[in-house]
Scaffold this motif. Structure first.
Motif, PDB file in Angstrom:
ATOM      1  N   GLY A 121     -13.089  11.164   8.942  1.00 41.23           N
ATOM      2  CA  GLY A 121     -12.166  11.041  10.130  1.00 41.23           C
ATOM      3  C   GLY A 121     -12.239   9.600  10.682  1.00 41.23           C
ATOM      4  N   ALA A 122     -11.296   9.437  11.723  1.00 43.20           N
ATOM      5  CA  ALA A 122     -11.339   8.363  12.283  1.00 43.20           C
ATOM      6  C   ALA A 122     -12.604   7.364  12.589  1.00 43.20           C
TER       7      ALA A 122
ATOM      8  N   VAL B 161       0.984  -1.087  -0.104  1.00 45.24           N
ATOM      9  CA  VAL B 161       0.152   0.078   0.068  1.00 45.24           C
ATOM     10  C   VAL B 161       0.962   1.138  -0.054  1.00 45.24           C
ATOM     11  N   ASP B 162       0.331   2.189  -0.338  1.00 45.79           N
ATOM     12  CA  ASP B 162       0.957   3.544  -0.589  1.00 45.79           C
ATOM     13  C   ASP B 162       0.283   4.508   0.728  1.00 45.79           C
ATOM     14  N   VAL B 163       0.778   4.795   2.000  1.00 42.56           N
ATOM     15  CA  VAL B 163       0.126   5.411   2.990  1.00 42.56           C
ATOM     16  C   VAL B 163       0.020   6.716   2.744  1.00 42.56           C
ATOM     17  N   CYS B 164      -0.986   7.586   2.789  1.00 40.61           N
ATOM     18  CA  CYS B 164      -0.874   8.987   2.762  1.00 40.61           C
ATOM     19  C   CYS B 164      -1.688   9.580   3.592  1.00 40.61           C
ATOM     20  N   SER B 165      -1.357  10.769   3.888  1.00 42.24           N
ATOM     21  CA  SER B 165      -1.892  11.454   4.936  1.00 42.24           C
ATOM     22  C   SER B 165      -3.093  12.294   4.781  1.00 42.24           C
ATOM     23  N   GLY B 166      -4.008  12.478   5.785  1.00 44.85           N
ATOM     24  CA  GLY B 166      -5.298  13.502   5.407  1.00 44.85           C
ATOM     25  C   GLY B 166      -4.730  15.101   5.502  1.00 44.85           C
ATOM     26  N   ARG B 167      -5.546  15.788   5.247  1.00 44.74           N
ATOM     27  CA  ARG B 167      -5.503  17.374   5.523  1.00 44.74           C
ATOM     28  C   ARG B 167      -6.867  17.917   5.995  1.00 44.74           C
ATOM     29  N   ASP B 168      -6.382  19.062   6.230  1.00 43.49           N
ATOM     30  CA  ASP B 168      -7.557  20.076   6.844  1.00 43.49           C
ATOM     31  C   ASP B 168      -8.448  20.440   5.470  1.00 43.49           C
ATOM     32  N   TYR B 169      -9.498  20.306   5.938  1.00 37.97           N
ATOM     33  CA  TYR B 169     -10.696  20.484   4.606  1.00 37.97           C
ATOM     34  C   TYR B 169     -11.545  21.943   5.059  1.00 37.97           C
ATOM     35  N   LYS B 170     -11.184  22.859   5.901  1.00 35.35           N
ATOM     36  CA  LYS B 170     -11.893  24.036   6.367  1.00 35.35           C
ATOM     37  C   LYS B 170     -11.657  25.140   5.184  1.00 35.35           C
TER      38      LYS B 170
ATOM     39  N   PHE C  95     -13.058  11.003  -2.392  1.00 31.54           N
ATOM     40  CA  PHE C  95     -13.084  11.148  -0.905  1.00 31.54           C
ATOM     41  C   PHE C  95     -11.982  12.166  -0.268  1.00 31.54           C
ATOM     42  N   TRP C  96     -12.193  12.814   0.879  1.00 32.34           N
ATOM     43  CA  TRP C  96     -11.237  13.687   1.399  1.00 32.34           C
ATOM     44  C   TRP C  96     -11.054  13.091   2.852  1.00 32.34           C
ATOM     45  N   THR C  97      -9.794  12.607   3.414  1.00 34.20           N
ATOM     46  CA  THR C  97      -9.608  12.540   4.767  1.00 34.20           C
ATOM     47  C   THR C  97      -8.956  13.752   5.588  1.00 34.20           C
ATOM     48  N   VAL C  98      -9.523  13.747   6.992  1.00 32.19           N
ATOM     49  CA  VAL C  98      -9.034  14.676   7.628  1.00 32.19           C
ATOM     50  C   VAL C  98      -7.449  14.281   8.241  1.00 32.19           C
ATOM     51  N   ASP C  99      -6.816  15.255   9.072  1.00 26.75           N
ATOM     52  CA  ASP C  99      -5.183  14.981   9.240  1.00 26.75           C
ATOM     53  C   ASP C  99      -5.405  13.947  10.543  1.00 26.75           C
ATOM     54  N   THR C 100      -6.530  13.632  11.031  1.00 26.94           N
ATOM     55  CA  THR C 100      -6.281  12.562  12.111  1.00 26.94           C
ATOM     56  C   THR C 100      -6.434  11.014  11.404  1.00 26.94           C
ATOM     57  N   LEU C 101      -6.525  10.671   9.996  1.00 29.55           N
ATOM     58  CA  LEU C 101      -6.720   9.612   9.549  1.00 29.55           C
ATOM     59  C   LEU C 101      -5.772   9.283   8.282  1.00 29.55           C
TER      60      LEU C 101
ATOM     61  N   ILE D 176      -7.316   4.531   8.112  1.00 29.13           N
ATOM     62  CA  ILE D 176      -6.907   4.045   9.290  1.00 29.13           C
ATOM     63  C   ILE D 176      -6.448   5.247  10.297  1.00 29.13           C
ATOM     64  N   GLY D 177      -7.025   5.245  11.569  1.00 27.87           N
ATOM     65  CA  GLY D 177      -6.692   6.518  12.465  1.00 27.87           C
ATOM     66  C   GLY D 177      -5.565   6.765  12.545  1.00 27.87           C
ATOM     67  N   ARG D 178      -4.923   7.929  12.621  1.00 26.73           N
ATOM     68  CA  ARG D 178      -3.590   8.516  13.177  1.00 26.73           C
ATOM     69  C   ARG D 178      -3.666   8.869  14.360  1.00 26.73           C
ATOM     70  N   LYS D 179      -4.569   9.392  14.979  1.00 23.31           N
ATOM     71  CA  LYS D 179      -4.769   9.640  16.580  1.00 23.31           C
ATOM     72  C   LYS D 179      -6.223   9.265  16.786  1.00 23.31           C
ATOM     73  N   GLY D 180      -6.261   8.922  18.166  1.00 23.06           N
ATOM     74  CA  GLY D 180      -7.459   8.570  18.698  1.00 23.06           C
ATOM     75  C   GLY D 180      -7.924   7.143  18.422  1.00 23.06           C
ATOM     76  N   THR D 181      -8.793   6.912  17.401  1.00 23.66           N
ATOM     77  CA  THR D 181      -9.395   5.649  16.967  1.00 23.66           C
ATOM     78  C   THR D 181      -8.189   5.054  16.074  1.00 23.66           C
TER      79      THR D 181
END
Length: 371
Positions: free
Chosen positions: A238-239, A218-227, A275-281, A259-264
């Protein structure tokens, strides 16, 4: 409909006291508030008993619970009802459970249903000075108002909710069985630690599985802020799952595993593009898109909590994901396993949705019946 108080309709009492040292290993079931709550939720609770001899002795003074009697919790979680399904011996804990005798003045199933209504919950809140009730006493039960139609209408309404509860129970059991099937599938379709082949295998596949790092798959990518984005049709995850929809996507055409980066961090799920993912996913894009469902299974069998690098809020790093070793078969076997698993997941989702709809239907009827 006429409004009456419960104490005007029937006897309200509690059982004689049983001390903990009088509990037994078997005999007559001894119900506490936790047993009623478990029965209400459809979950299991550690059973308690008293001897048959003690039951008969106590029943001489307090009487015996009978079919259609109602128990309602007076301690712990307040106001949870339980209706006696038959005349089998059962004894209840004093004060913890208030005992409402069945009577010709009302239909027990109707009264049981009333105790699940929002109107009753609001009444409980109204007699509390702090917003929560430490105890719901015999006198408070006696003073509880309930609105009653004719006995015939009570019975029809009660029977309607019995059928609805039966459907809810049916789908709950199917859902639980499917989850057991999925758990067994993950345990048996993947090799145990130190082994190169799984216990269960689809016909035609005999080669050993190979150890690979997730970075190879897999290629693991980071989520980003969507605001900064506008409202739109692209789901943001999110997670904990779906959050809202925006105007742009991080991935327009590549499905992934979130998959969650923080929390879950231990509940990976499939993300369908766009899709878009937030920075905690994180989102992990498979090297072979046709193996998405298999990769989802791989992410589910990994104990991610052991990869937690934090001392506070659980967290994962890209490195921790990429460096994880897993066993994988050839591509064509990955596709077969993933497809089988995805069909089970589809059935689980189907029954979850049916169950949620039935619960919403029940809640709606309860709200509209008691207003």
């Amino acid at each position: 409909w006429e409004q009456r108080k419960v104490g005007e309709l029937t006897n309200v009492l509690s059982a004689s006291r049983v001390h903990k040292e009088e509990w037994a290993e078997d005999g007559v079931p001894f119900f506490r508030s936790s047993d009623v709550v478990s029965a209400f939720k459809g979950t299991e609770n550690e059973k308690a008993f008293i001897s048959v001899e003690l039951y008969e002795q106590l029943a001489k003074s307090s009487g015996k619970l009978e079919q259609n009697d109602i128990l309602i919790t007076g301690g712990g979680s307040i106001g949870i009802p339980y209706i006696m399904p038959d005349n089998k011996p059962l004894y209840s804990k004093d004060a913890d459970l208030i005992w409402i005798k069945h009577s010709a003045n009302f239909d027990s199933i109707y009264l049981y249903t009333y105790f699940m209504s929002e109107e009753f919950r609001e009444y409980l809140a109204s007699i509390s000075h702090t917003g929560t009730i430490a105890h719901y006493t015999i006198e408070q039960v006696k003073d509880t108002p309930v609105r009653l139609p004719s006995i015939d209408e009570q019975r029809k309404l009660g029977n309607f909710f019995v059928r609805l509860d039966h459907l809810i129970t049916l789908h709950q059991r199917k859902l639980e069985k499917l989850k057991i099937v999925k758990k067994a599938m993950l345990e048996n379709c993947f090799p145990k630690n130190g082994e190169k082949v799984p216990k269960f295998r689809f016909s035609g596949f005999t080669e050993d599985w190979e150890q690979r790092k997730l970075s190879d798959l897999v290629d693991v990518c980071s989520g980003r802020d969507y605001k900064h984005l506008y409202e739109g049709m692209i789901p943001v995850y999110g997670a904990g799952g779906y959050m809202l929809s925006v105007s742009e996507a991080l991935s327009y055409d590549r499905d992934a595993i979130g998959i969650g980066r923080k929390g879950t961090i231990d509940k990976p799920y499939v993300l369908k593009a766009p899709f878009w993912t937030v920075d905690t996913l994180f989102y992990a894009v498979p090297e072979h898109p046709e193996c998405l469902d298999f990769i989802h299974d791989v992410f589910q069998i990994i104990d991610w909590k052991k990869k937690d690098e934090s001392t506070g809020v659980p967290s994962l790093s890209k490195e921790a994901i990429n460096d994880t070793n897993v066993m994988v078969p050839k591509i064509d076997e990955q596709i077969i396993i993933g497809g089988f698993s995805a069909r089970i997941d589809h059935l689980i989702t189907l029954h979850q949705r049916k169950l949620e709809k039935l619960k919403i239907i029940k809640k709606s009827f309860l709200e509209k019946m008691f207003v």
